[in-house]
Write a protein that holds these residues in place. Structure first.
Motif, PDB file in Angstrom:
ATOM      1  N   GLN A   1      17.355  -5.890   3.107  1.00 15.85           N
ATOM      2  CA  GLN A   1      17.695  -5.158   1.605  1.00 15.85           C
ATOM      3  C   GLN A   1      18.774  -4.515   1.491  1.00 15.85           C
ATOM      4  OE1 GLN A   1      16.698  -7.198  -1.009  1.00 15.85           O
ATOM      5  NE2 GLN A   1      15.160  -7.456   0.253  1.00 15.85           N
ATOM      6  N   PRO A   2      20.355  -4.475   1.317  1.00 15.95           N
ATOM      7  CA  PRO A   2      21.452  -3.996   1.290  1.00 15.95           C
ATOM      8  C   PRO A   2      21.488  -3.126   0.324  1.00 15.95           C
ATOM      9  CG  PRO A   2      21.939  -6.460   1.489  1.00 15.95           C
ATOM     10  CD  PRO A   2      20.404  -6.105   1.305  1.00 15.95           C
ATOM     11  N   ALA A   3      20.858  -3.106  -0.923  1.00 15.70           N
ATOM     12  CA  ALA A   3      20.620  -1.735  -1.581  1.00 15.70           C
ATOM     13  C   ALA A   3      19.883  -1.063  -1.192  1.00 15.70           C
ATOM     14  CB  ALA A   3      20.761  -2.726  -3.278  1.00 15.70           C
ATOM     15  N   HIS A   4      18.672  -1.340  -0.358  1.00 11.46           N
ATOM     16  CA  HIS A   4      17.551  -0.101   0.264  1.00 11.46           C
ATOM     17  C   HIS A   4      18.740   0.405   1.437  1.00 11.46           C
ATOM     18  CE1 HIS A   4      13.953  -2.111  -1.220  1.00 11.46           C
ATOM     19  NE2 HIS A   4      14.671  -1.866  -1.972  1.00 11.46           N
ATOM     20  N   LYS A   5      19.522   0.484   1.322  1.00 13.94           N
ATOM     21  CA  LYS A   5      20.443   1.366   2.743  1.00 13.94           C
ATOM     22  C   LYS A   5      20.596   2.422   2.271  1.00 13.94           C
ATOM     23  CE  LYS A   5      21.288  -2.805   5.429  1.00 13.94           C
ATOM     24  NZ  LYS A   5      22.708  -3.591   6.472  1.00 13.94           N
ATOM     25  N   LEU A   6      21.228   2.872   1.498  1.00 14.05           N
ATOM     26  CA  LEU A   6      21.440   4.301   1.228  1.00 14.05           C
ATOM     27  C   LEU A   6      20.995   5.022   0.762  1.00 14.05           C
ATOM     28  CD1 LEU A   6      24.278   5.728   0.065  1.00 14.05           C
ATOM     29  CD2 LEU A   6      24.572   4.578  -1.982  1.00 14.05           C
TER      30      LEU A   6
ATOM     31  N   GLY B   1       0.830  -1.130  -0.127  1.00 13.95           N
ATOM     32  CA  GLY B   1       0.507  -0.464   0.138  1.00 13.95           C
ATOM     33  C   GLY B   1       0.732   1.527  -0.207  1.00 13.95           C
ATOM     34  N   MET B   2       1.805   1.554   1.365  1.00 16.47           N
ATOM     35  CA  MET B   2       2.357   2.861   1.020  1.00 16.47           C
ATOM     36  C   MET B   2       4.151   1.752   1.391  1.00 16.47           C
ATOM     37  SD  MET B   2       1.753   5.794   3.312  1.00 16.47           S
ATOM     38  CE  MET B   2       2.908   7.531   2.509  1.00 16.47           C
ATOM     39  N   ASP B   3       5.190   1.696   0.554  1.00 13.01           N
ATOM     40  CA  ASP B   3       6.299   1.689   1.795  1.00 13.01           C
ATOM     41  C   ASP B   3       6.731   2.507   2.628  1.00 13.01           C
ATOM     42  OD1 ASP B   3       7.731   2.952  -0.234  1.00 13.01           O
ATOM     43  OD2 ASP B   3       8.034   1.753  -1.660  1.00 13.01           O
ATOM     44  N   GLY B   4       8.017   2.655   3.024  1.00 11.29           N
ATOM     45  CA  GLY B   4       9.520   3.035   3.586  1.00 11.29           C
ATOM     46  C   GLY B   4       9.301   4.297   2.696  1.00 11.29           C
ATOM     47  N   PHE B   5       9.822   3.738   2.017  1.00 13.85           N
ATOM     48  CA  PHE B   5      10.195   5.254   1.126  1.00 13.85           C
ATOM     49  C   PHE B   5       9.070   6.343   0.768  1.00 13.85           C
ATOM     50  CE2 PHE B   5      12.602   2.278  -0.507  1.00 13.85           C
ATOM     51  CZ  PHE B   5      14.414   2.181   0.386  1.00 13.85           C
ATOM     52  N   GLN B   6       7.555   5.926   0.473  1.00 13.64           N
ATOM     53  CA  GLN B   6       6.707   6.735   0.096  1.00 13.64           C
ATOM     54  C   GLN B   6       6.374   7.748   1.819  1.00 13.64           C
ATOM     55  OE1 GLN B   6       4.000   3.978  -1.375  1.00 13.64           O
ATOM     56  NE2 GLN B   6       3.779   5.437  -2.596  1.00 13.64           N
ATOM     57  N   VAL B   7       6.831   6.798   3.310  1.00 13.42           N
ATOM     58  CA  VAL B   7       6.732   7.422   4.245  1.00 13.42           C
ATOM     59  C   VAL B   7       7.424   8.589   4.668  1.00 13.42           C
ATOM     60  CG1 VAL B   7       6.493   7.105   6.629  1.00 13.42           C
ATOM     61  CG2 VAL B   7       4.710   5.138   5.378  1.00 13.42           C
ATOM     62  N   LEU B   8       8.405   7.430   3.808  1.00  9.05           N
ATOM     63  CA  LEU B   8       9.682   9.398   4.584  1.00  9.05           C
ATOM     64  C   LEU B   8       9.696  10.500   3.589  1.00  9.05           C
ATOM     65  CD1 LEU B   8      13.290   6.902   4.309  1.00  9.05           C
ATOM     66  CD2 LEU B   8      12.419   8.271   5.857  1.00  9.05           C
TER      67      LEU B   8
ATOM     68  N   PHE C   1      19.713   3.099  10.435  1.00 10.05           N
ATOM     69  CA  PHE C   1      19.415   1.794   9.820  1.00 10.05           C
ATOM     70  C   PHE C   1      19.686   0.583  10.826  1.00 10.05           C
ATOM     71  CE2 PHE C   1      23.169   1.949   7.209  1.00 10.05           C
ATOM     72  CZ  PHE C   1      23.379   0.676   7.490  1.00 10.05           C
ATOM     73  N   ILE C   2      18.260  -0.637  10.389  1.00  7.77           N
ATOM     74  CA  ILE C   2      18.797  -1.631  11.324  1.00  7.77           C
ATOM     75  C   ILE C   2      18.496  -2.951  10.110  1.00  7.77           C
ATOM     76  CG2 ILE C   2      17.928  -3.085  13.018  1.00  7.77           C
ATOM     77  CD1 ILE C   2      16.674  -1.238  14.725  1.00  7.77           C
ATOM     78  N   SER C   3      19.739  -3.863  10.202  1.00 18.05           N
ATOM     79  CA  SER C   3      19.046  -4.622   9.348  1.00 18.05           C
ATOM     80  C   SER C   3      17.953  -5.903   9.680  1.00 18.05           C
ATOM     81  CB  SER C   3      20.766  -5.542   8.930  1.00 18.05           C
ATOM     82  OG  SER C   3      21.405  -3.991   8.348  1.00 18.05           O
ATOM     83  N   LYS C   4      17.398  -6.494   8.885  1.00 22.17           N
ATOM     84  CA  LYS C   4      16.967  -8.108   9.171  1.00 22.17           C
ATOM     85  C   LYS C   4      17.343  -9.148   8.687  1.00 22.17           C
ATOM     86  CE  LYS C   4      11.923  -5.830   9.276  1.00 22.17           C
ATOM     87  NZ  LYS C   4      10.402  -5.708   8.118  1.00 22.17           N
ATOM     88  N   PRO C   5      17.332 -10.150   8.997  1.00 21.33           N
ATOM     89  CA  PRO C   5      17.085 -10.799  10.487  1.00 21.33           C
ATOM     90  C   PRO C   5      17.591  -9.442  11.681  1.00 21.33           C
ATOM     91  CG  PRO C   5      18.298 -12.380   9.750  1.00 21.33           C
ATOM     92  CD  PRO C   5      17.947 -11.748   8.804  1.00 21.33           C
TER      93      PRO C   5
END
Length: 282
Positions: free
Chosen positions: A94-99, A67-74, A109-113
């Motif tokens: 997703q490591p690529a999403h950190k930057l 529905g609304m991902d974290g990038f849209q919330v940011l 950021f905090i990595s999952k798991p």
């Protein structure tokens, strides 16, 4: 500067994740660590409204949500408060999403798991920075208010000073750092038989040759030395041969940074009046 631990543990924290298991894990982790102001939502659409109402010290934001991902919330948080600090710590597998998240305004950021020690450490460190930033905002606001109040007091004091000097003298004068008159109040124009603006007329009159050059040199020497002077004589000879006498006082004006910006002072006419006639014999 180190904040008291109880202040950090009382911080307002919002967890935003569409996975109930992740929400419960973070709530339990923060509760066990002693945090008392933790709330959560699984609806990313309502994050901006919640932040507007509660002004969270930290938002733990999952990036992968339907529905609304974290990038849209940011982006929505940034639009809501473009000039403000965004206290967002993103959660991602997703490591690529950190930057990309950091470029979008996230502060960390905090990595999952989750590595539980890493989670607690990053949250604690970010909260400490955020609360120190809040203290700085409050301090700057109080400082700005103090400066405004002091400026108002100085302006009022200056106005009172001018009123008092105008009452205690025939005229009040100011000149800039180049010796040009910028303000003259009082009946100086009438006393000198001038017409028009007092400051301009007085400047023009001072350049005339009717003033006592020896007396004027003493005053100008005091001004050149940035010294105050009190009741220095100042006189001129009129076209009809009569002599007008004055006494002039002045003091240098400096900015708070000690830069000289001019002089201000007062003048009083001391020309003797005509002798009084004897009273008629009765």
């Amino acid at each position: 500067m180190k904040l008291p631990e109880e202040e950090i543990l009382a911080a307002r924290i919002l967890i935003v994740d569409d996975q109930e298991a992740n929400v419960r894990l973070l709530q339990r982790l923060l509760g066990d660590a002693g945090y008392t102001g933790v709330t959560a939502t699984m609806d990313p659409v309502g994050v901006c409204a919640l932040h507007r109402d509660h002004d969270y010290d930290l938002i733990l934001l999952d990036l992968q949500m339907p529905g609304m991902d974290g990038f849209q919330v940011l982006a929505a948080l940034q639009a809501q408060n473009a000039a403000g600090y965004q206290p967002v710590l993103v959660l991602t597998a997703q490591p690529a999403h950190k930057l990309r998240a950091l470029q979008a305004g996230a502060k960390d950021f905090i990595s999952k798991p989750f590595d539980l020690l890493e989670v607690k450490t990053r949250i604690h460190n970010m909260l400490e920075v955020r609360l120190l930033y809040r203290r700085l905002e409050v301090h700057n606001l109080l400082l700005e208010q103090a400066v405004q109040e002091r400026t108002t007091q100085l302006r009022e004091s200056e106005a009172r000073y001018r009123r008092l000097t105008e009452l205690a003298s025939d005229w009040y004068w100011e000149e800039d750092e180049h010796g040009r008159f910028t303000r003259v109040s009082g009946p100086v124009s009438e006393m000198l038989g001038l017409q028009g603006d007092g400051a301009a007329d007085l400047a023009e009159e001072e350049r005339s040759g009717s003033w006592n050059e020896t007396e004027r040199a003493v005053i100008r020497a005091a001004i050149a030395a940035r010294q105050p002077f009190i009741d220095l004589p100042f006189s001129r000879v009129n076209a009809d041969g009569s002599r007008q006498q004055y006494r002039v006082s002045g003091e240098p004006i400096f900015t708070p940074a000690c830069r000289f910006i001019g002089y201000r002072g007062i003048g009083v006419e001391t020309t003797p009046g005509p002798p009084s006639l004897p009273a008629p014999e009765g």
